[in-house]
Design a protein around this motif. Structure first.
Motif, short mmCIF file in Angstrom:
data_model
loop_
_atom_site.label_atom_id
_atom_site.label_comp_id
_atom_site.label_asym_id
_atom_site.label_seq_id
_atom_site.Cartn_x
_atom_site.Cartn_y
_atom_site.Cartn_z
N LEU A 153 0.82 -1.21 0.00
CA LEU A 153 0.00 0.00 0.00
C LEU A 153 0.86 1.27 0.00
N SER A 154 1.95 1.25 0.75
CA SER A 154 2.84 2.41 0.80
C SER A 154 3.46 2.68 -0.57
N MET A 155 3.86 1.62 -1.26
CA MET A 155 4.46 1.77 -2.59
C MET A 155 3.45 2.32 -3.60
N SER A 156 2.16 2.15 -3.30
CA SER A 156 1.12 2.68 -4.19
C SER A 156 0.67 4.08 -3.78
N GLY A 157 1.34 4.65 -2.78
CA GLY A 157 1.07 6.03 -2.42
C GLY A 157 0.13 6.26 -1.27
N TYR A 158 -0.30 5.19 -0.59
CA TYR A 158 -1.21 5.34 0.53
C TYR A 158 -0.44 5.55 1.83
N GLU A 159 -1.07 6.27 2.75
CA GLU A 159 -0.53 6.39 4.11
C GLU A 159 -1.11 5.26 4.93
N VAL A 160 -0.26 4.43 5.53
CA VAL A 160 -0.70 3.19 6.16
C VAL A 160 -0.47 3.21 7.66
N PHE A 161 -1.50 2.79 8.41
CA PHE A 161 -1.40 2.58 9.85
C PHE A 161 -1.75 1.12 10.12
N VAL A 162 -1.15 0.54 11.16
CA VAL A 162 -1.35 -0.88 11.45
C VAL A 162 -1.81 -1.06 12.90
N ALA A 163 -2.83 -1.90 13.07
CA ALA A 163 -3.29 -2.29 14.41
C ALA A 163 -3.27 -3.81 14.48
N ASP A 164 -2.83 -4.36 15.60
CA ASP A 164 -2.75 -5.82 15.72
C ASP A 164 -3.76 -6.39 16.71
N SER A 165 -4.76 -5.58 17.08
CA SER A 165 -5.85 -6.08 17.92
C SER A 165 -7.09 -5.24 17.65
#
Length: 243
Positions: free
Chosen positions: A25-37
């Motif tokens: 997603l980052s390589m496609s220009g999106y700003e990415v956040f991650v949650a693991d729960s």
């Protein structure tokens, strides 16, 4: 739909999948956040107000993916794409019923993922825009099904029905061309975009969900009927008028 500036929340507890999704997603220009729960996902939705959520259904802790879906739909219109394993069919259907907009079955390809993301963001971006040359009111002859296109409201009988943007557009297409058989390909392209056309099984999932919400007897549909091997048709003929 430009990726720049669009924020995507990835909710998954598997580090390898987190890394793949973040990188893709980052390589496609999106700003990415991650949650693991689930709990962290709810906190990050509040904090970052993402434009789209990629949601794994099986999450550890107090809240699983279904809980996150319910919470998000109570306060947000943010598109939700469910990530599910093949063995989670019932959960996937439940998530769609709770308001998820799309789903991907693991394992999935990155090209397919990006296509689904683009479609959901494009649909969300145009959801509040008036549709040119479309009657503002669509209703069945018996008055049971009623759609106010401008206000994006649907009633079945006396009950207002909450539809996802995907379900709304699918029903709009069927009602707009009531009495005419719409092929799988034409519906897929009209609702999901030109990237689609061969996913008849995918379309069947959404038709089944839509019937559950608007038909009196979903197992014996009166309005949304199947033309085997061809597509679907809305019966009876609807009335159309402009306010």
């Amino acid at each position: 739909m430009r990726a720049k500036g669009k924020r995507i929340l990835v909710v998954d507890d598997e580090p390898p999948i987190q890394r793949i999704l973040r990188r893709t997603l980052s390589m496609s220009g999106y700003e990415v956040f991650v949650a693991d729960s689930g709990k962290q996902a709810i906190e990050m939705v509040r904090l970052h107000q993402p434009d789209l959520i990629l949601l794994d259904l099986c999450m550890p802790g107090e809240y699983d993916g279904l809980d996150v879906c319910v919470w998000a739909r109570q306060s947000l219109r943010t598109p939700i794409i469910v990530l599910s394993a093949i063995t989670e069919e019932k959960k996937k259907v439940r998530a769609l019923d709770l308001g998820a907009d799309d789903y991907l079955t693991k394992p999935f390809g990155t090209d397919e993922l990006l296509a689904r993301v683009r479609v959901c963001l494009r649909r969300a971006n145009t959801a509040e825009v008036s549709l040119d040359h479309t009657p503002e009111i669509l209703s069945s002859e018996d008055g049971y099904l009623y759609m106010d296109v401008a206000r994006r409201q649907v009633r079945a009988g006396e009950q207002e029905v909450r539809l996802t943007p995907t379900e709304f557009e699918l029903l709009r297409q069927l009602m707009l061309y009531a009495g005419k058989v719409l092929t799988h390909r034409s519906l897929l392209r009209a609702v999901w975009g030109p990237e689609y056309g061969e996913e008849a099984d995918y379309l069947r999932v959404y038709v089944r969900q839509l019937r559950r919400k608007v038909e009196k007897e979903p197992s014996q549909p009166k309005y949304i009927q199947t033309e085997p091997g061809i597509g679907y048709v809305f019966r009876p003929q609807v009335e159309m008028r402009t306010l």
